[in-house]
Design a protein around this motif. Structure first.
Motif, mmCIF file in Angstrom:
data_model
loop_
_atom_site.group_PDB
_atom_site.id
_atom_site.type_symbol
_atom_site.label_atom_id
_atom_site.label_comp_id
_atom_site.label_asym_id
_atom_site.label_seq_id
_atom_site.Cartn_x
_atom_site.Cartn_y
_atom_site.Cartn_z
ATOM 1 N N ASP A 26 -26.778 11.680 38.159
ATOM 2 C CA ASP A 26 -25.910 10.771 37.185
ATOM 3 C C ASP A 26 -25.886 12.537 36.817
ATOM 4 O OD1 ASP A 26 -24.861 8.423 37.841
ATOM 5 O OD2 ASP A 26 -26.453 7.983 35.775
ATOM 6 N N ARG A 27 -26.587 13.426 36.560
ATOM 7 C CA ARG A 27 -26.291 14.541 35.705
ATOM 8 C C ARG A 27 -25.906 15.489 37.061
ATOM 9 N NH1 ARG A 27 -28.820 19.855 35.836
ATOM 10 N NH2 ARG A 27 -29.860 19.294 37.260
ATOM 11 N N LEU A 28 -25.871 15.163 38.045
ATOM 12 C CA LEU A 28 -25.965 16.538 39.649
ATOM 13 C C LEU A 28 -24.441 16.430 40.020
ATOM 14 C CD1 LEU A 28 -28.831 16.848 41.165
ATOM 15 C CD2 LEU A 28 -27.700 18.557 39.488
ATOM 16 N N GLY A 29 -23.864 14.378 39.356
ATOM 17 C CA GLY A 29 -22.381 14.545 39.789
ATOM 18 C C GLY A 29 -22.986 13.735 41.469
ATOM 19 N N PRO A 30 -22.814 11.731 41.708
ATOM 20 C CA PRO A 30 -23.132 11.291 42.598
ATOM 21 C C PRO A 30 -22.412 11.907 43.609
ATOM 22 C CG PRO A 30 -22.974 9.832 40.620
ATOM 23 C CD PRO A 30 -23.002 11.108 40.212
ATOM 24 N N ASP A 31 -21.421 12.457 43.635
ATOM 25 C CA ASP A 31 -20.511 12.354 45.003
ATOM 26 C C ASP A 31 -21.097 13.322 45.676
ATOM 27 O OD1 ASP A 31 -19.641 14.417 43.182
ATOM 28 O OD2 ASP A 31 -17.045 12.656 44.150
#
Length: 443
Positions: free
Chosen positions: A193-198
């Motif tokens: 979530d922190r990195l961005g799932p996509d």
């Protein structure tokens, strides 16, 4: 005076001249009981006649043909054998020369997979702290062996790391193993979530931890939760079974015991048993299909891919394991090893943990059992244990930095699958003597 640039310039190495079964002999006539398979490699011991015969037969017909021109019958047969026994949904094999190459290949394959399916924005890999995936730059980046990566840090690609599944040091007092596994999975989900799932390509993990921590096993439900998290976000799961796979833990693939199938899986050491350099990436059908529907070209390659002689060795090793029922022996002798280690070290003042599966087990040494405090790293206890073991005709695989990358010592055991109960007894007896002598000398 040697012309070889050896691993350690401060060490004089005995000259190995022959091997048979569990024993290697040096030029001075000394015999060494191989309790680590070198580095968890020699699953059939040394000089197995069936493997040597298969390699001789292959040499008589063809040793090498470059894979940009040809395939070979032996490579095709080995691939078919591996796929037939692979985790569900894995239908293709990419051959390499070893484990580090296999990891590097899996990372590049995972990245190109997302390019092929129109998601080129994905760029992040997540690994685990206290992991080890090999010595190439990509493998060092996704791994987290502090001593091996520190001086190369400026050259490494960006990678992100979450906590290892390290029950002895990671599980809180009063926390159940199941709750610990759920907490670790939640940490992974939070990092995604922190990195961005996509933006995440893959999560990379050793199914059973190897050289850095020594045979650490995941808590119940952990890998099932990880699989669900990866699926939820369209992220690939890459399992590294270079050391723990191909029968070492009692099943052909360690992930069988976790109830999951990865998208990419790396194998190597037990694949060829040390008779020739060989590794591989097992590839899920959906990953292969993306390449097949897309560019039809994996932008990668090495000179010795699918080397015919190496494939002949690997195929022969796998046939012997099946024919001789050696997975059952790994399970039986693994249980015996667990019992004997418990008897010898269970009440030892300086043994904090005994862990592992099958013929892949480790003993972690501590200065104080109650606090789990490690020995002073300056003592290099793991190196002392290795020297004391060699002096007693025993080969084991000790390492330092077990606890946090700097502190901690453990000894990894990975004897060949052909080991008998008598062999296990001799290994534990000599190891006990070596550990006691090393600790006494360090005091």
């Amino acid at each position: 005076m040697t012309s070889i640039f050896h691993r350690s310039l401060a060490h004089d190495y005995p000259v190995a001249v022959s091997g048979a079964g569990l024993v290697i002999r040096d030029a001075a006539g000394r015999a060494y009981l191989d309790a680590s398979g070198g580095a968890a490699v020699s699953c059939l011991g040394h000089s197995h006649p069936d493997v040597l015969a298969a390699m001789h037969a292959q040499l008589d017909s063809l040793a090498y043909a470059h894979t940009s021109f040809f395939t070979t019958a032996v490579a095709e047969e080995l691939a078919a054998t591996l796929v037939a026994d692979a985790p569900a949904g894995m239908g293709h094999v990419y051959f390499l020369s070893g484990g580090s190459e296999a990891i590097e290949t899996a990372l590049k394959m995972a990245r190109q997979y997302f390019v092929e399916i129109g998601q080129p924005q994905r760029r992040h890999f997540i690994g685990r702290r206290q992991s080890y995936h090999g010595n190439t730059l990509g493998a060092l980046a996704i791994g987290h062996n502090a001593a091996r990566r520190v001086q190369y840090a400026p050259l490494l690609i960006e990678a992100h790391h979450v906590s290892p599944a390290y029950d002895y040091r990671g599980r809180s007092p009063g926390e159940t193993p199941e709750a610990y596994g759920a907490r670790l999975a939640a940490e992974l989900a939070g990092e995604i979530d922190r990195l961005g799932p996509d933006s995440v390509i893959a999560f990379v993990a050793e199914t059973v931890g190897g050289a850095t921590c020594g045979a650490i096993t995941a808590p119940p439900g952990y890998f099932c939760a990880v699989r669900e998290i990866c699926d939820r976000h369209g992220i690939l799961l890459i399992l590294d079974e270079v050391m723990c796979g191909m029968g070492r833990t009692g099943t052909l693939h360690a992930c069988e015991q976790e109830g999951v199938a990865p998208d990419l899986m790396t194998i190597a050491k037990g694949l060829g048993g040390g008779f020739a350099p060989i590794g591989a990436v097992l590839v899920a059908d959906r990953v292969f299909a993306a390449f097949d529907r897309g560019s039809k070209l994996f932008q990668h390659g090495h000179t010795y891919l699918g080397h015919a002689l190496a494939c002949a060795a690997g195929l022969a090793v796998q046939k012997v394991i099946k024919r001789d029922g050696l997975l059952a022996n790994v399970q039986a002798q693994g249980a015996h090893l667990t019992r004997r280690l418990g008897e010898r070290f269970g009440n030892h003042h300086h043994v904090g943990d005994i862990r592992g599966r099958g013929l892949f087990q480790a003993v972690e040494l501590v200065a104080d059992r109650d606090s789990k405090a490690s020995f002073d790293p300056a003592l290099k206890l793991h190196a002392r244990i290795k020297a004391e073991a060699m002096a007693r005709g025993l080969m084991v695989y000790p390492s330092g930095g077990t606890a946090d990358g700097t502190r901690g010592d453990h000894v990894l055991l990975a004897p060949p699958f052909i080991a008998t109960a008598a062999d296990i007894d001799a290994i534990v007896e000599r190891l006990g003597e070596a550990v006691d002598a090393a600790i006494d000398a360090a005091a």
